[in-house]
Write a protein that holds these residues in place. Structure first.
Motif, mmCIF file in Angstrom:
data_model
loop_
_atom_site.group_PDB
_atom_site.id
_atom_site.type_symbol
_atom_site.label_atom_id
_atom_site.label_comp_id
_atom_site.label_asym_id
_atom_site.label_seq_id
_atom_site.Cartn_x
_atom_site.Cartn_y
_atom_site.Cartn_z
ATOM 1 N N UNK A 62 28.815 14.763 75.109
ATOM 2 C CA UNK A 62 28.536 13.357 74.773
ATOM 3 C C UNK A 62 29.834 12.592 74.540
ATOM 4 N N UNK A 63 29.932 11.431 75.158
ATOM 5 C CA UNK A 63 31.068 10.569 74.821
ATOM 6 C C UNK A 63 30.724 9.108 75.080
ATOM 7 N N UNK A 64 31.525 8.216 74.508
ATOM 8 C CA UNK A 64 31.280 6.781 74.661
ATOM 9 C C UNK A 64 30.444 6.234 73.520
ATOM 10 N N UNK A 65 30.500 4.929 73.401
ATOM 11 C CA UNK A 65 29.722 4.248 72.362
ATOM 12 C C UNK A 65 28.651 3.409 73.050
ATOM 13 N N UNK A 66 27.414 3.596 72.629
ATOM 14 C CA UNK A 66 26.333 2.748 73.154
ATOM 15 C C UNK A 66 25.873 1.815 72.040
ATOM 16 N N UNK A 67 25.719 0.534 72.379
ATOM 17 C CA UNK A 67 25.197 -0.410 71.387
ATOM 18 C C UNK A 67 23.934 -1.054 71.948
ATOM 19 N N UNK A 68 22.995 -1.303 71.082
ATOM 20 C CA UNK A 68 21.757 -1.964 71.510
ATOM 21 C C UNK A 68 21.879 -3.436 71.136
ATOM 22 N N UNK A 69 21.863 -4.283 72.153
ATOM 23 C CA UNK A 69 21.947 -5.725 71.904
ATOM 24 C C UNK A 69 20.552 -6.259 71.577
ATOM 25 N N UNK A 70 20.527 -7.369 70.881
ATOM 26 C CA UNK A 70 19.236 -7.934 70.469
ATOM 27 C C UNK A 70 19.143 -9.374 70.958
ATOM 28 N N UNK A 71 17.996 -9.728 71.494
ATOM 29 C CA UNK A 71 17.804 -11.120 71.916
ATOM 30 C C UNK A 71 16.513 -11.649 71.302
#
Ligand SMILES: Cc1cc2nc3c(=O)[nH]c(=O)nc-3n(C[C@H](O)[C@H](O)[C@H](O)COP(=O)(O)OP(=O)(O)OC[C@H]3O[C@@H](n4cnc5c(N)ncnc54)[C@H](O)[C@@H]3O)c2cc1C
Length: 328
Positions: free
Chosen positions: A2-11
């Motif tokens: 596992x690598x990297x950063x995931x972000x969940x955007x909100x609308x």
């Protein structure tokens, strides 16, 4: 691995919410320390053209999930789709805002993925590839530093208005990818039939830059107009303590505190509020706190950056007049 950063955007209604830019910025800061990329996930309907803006704040890639099923937030549809994306992308960290939506989504996602999560964090750090998080506990009386087990992703939600936002750089353009929209629709148990809006069109307190709150010291609903006047003069939103809400003076949506909204505006002015621990739990991370209270021993003064010991019915209108003079 596992690598990297995931972000969940909100609308909401097709507009990306400010907290999304905060989590992208924070994600970028963490990713830079590890030489990782930031992937944002944006769900909604008709939102693809907005995706590029997430790149301006630091996203390297945006996965867009654009379909009627995702127009309004539902826990089951969002959790099902994001779970598929997380499994396919295998990020090391998964971050979202601790908004009403993010808290609900984060809790369900962490259970679905079988990983731990730190909710409502006020600071994140990366230590040797592992996420560490600072979060308020005991209604804000103390802060805990939490770590995670080896299982990935390490998950956290961040308190709105706390994480610094990057200066947007419009020359950055992220890779934009359409997500596979197929999913097992028989698993979707809820559907949004209608969204009932607050007719006042007020800024949500959790996103307000300045808040003026009134408590029992306001003595009745008819006096909140002096707070509304000051709020109009400085561009603030009006909040309330639970006493004012329980008395029926203000709607519950205005309540700040442990059982109300958690806010972190740049300026919080508490008028006729004693500063009970449950109220402080909702506003103690505000950048500048001003208290107006006629009791010099009121606990709110222990948290306030500026205090005025006087009758609020004198102080607030005088303050409004002064602000009006300066701004004209
Ligand atoms: C489980 C639980 C959850 C709770 N959740 C919340 C929450 O989310 N939010 C919340 O706010 N509370 C919450 N409470 C309630 C909390 O404990 C306090 O009772 C409440 O915050 C007190 O509200 P207040 O400060 O407006 O009233 P008070 O404590 O009565 O204080 C009123 C203040 O106004 C001042 N005052 C009076 N007249 C004037 C004047 N003319 N000029 C200037 N000052 C004046 C007084 O000196 C006093 O300090 C919760 C309680 C429990 C048990």
């Amino acid at each position: 691995m596992a690598q990297g950063v995931m972000v969940i955007a909100e609308q909401r209604d097709g507009e990306i919410r400010k907290v999304s830019y905060e989590v992208v910025s924070e994600g970028k800061r963490l990713a830079d320390k590890m030489g990782w990329k930031v992937t944002a996930v944006l769900l909604g309907q008709g939102i693809k053209e907005k995706a590029a803006k997430l790149g301006h704040y630091g996203a390297d890639k945006v996965i867009v999930v654009d379909d009627t099923k995702f127009a309004a937030y539902t826990t089951d549809a969002y959790v099902a789709k994001i779970t598929d994306i997380v499994k396919a992308e295998d990020p090391a960290f998964l971050i979202m805002g601790a908004s009403v939506q993010g808290k609900d989504l984060g809790a369900r996602l962490s259970a679905r993925l079988g990983v731990g999560m730190a909710q409502d964090c006020t600071a994140l750090e990366v230590d040797n590839g592992n996420l560490t998080a600072i979060r308020p506990i005991y209604a804000g009386k103390a802060y805990a530093k939490v770590g995670f087990s080896d299982k990935r992703p390490h998950m956290a939600t961040t308190r709105p208005n706390v994480m610094a936002m990057n200066e947007p750089d419009s020359s950055r353009s992220p890779e934009i990818v359409d997500a596979d929209l197929s999913m097992d629709e028989s698993a979707l148990k809820t559907r949004v039939a209608e969204v009932l809006r607050d007719a006042t069109g007020k800024v949500d307190l959790t996103e307000a830059d300045k808040i003026i709150s009134g408590g029992r010291g306001m003595k009745g609903p008819e006096h909140f107009n002096i707070l509304e006047d000051l709020a109009a003069a400085i561009g603030a939103s009006v909040g309330a303590s639970r006493s004012a809400v329980d008395a029926g003076w203000r709607p519950h949506a205005d309540q700040v505190g442990q059982t109300g909204k958690v806010v972190s505006p740049n300026l919080y002015i508490a008028c006729g509020i004693s500063g009970a621990i449950q109220h402080l739990a909702g506003m103690s991370t505000s950048k500048v706190i001003v208290a107006i209270n006629k009791d010099q021993d009121a606990p709110i003064f222990q948290r306030a950056d500026y205090g005025v010991v006087d009758d609020l019915f004198k102080v607030v209108p005088a303050l409004t007049e002064e602000v009006k003079k300066i701004s004209h």
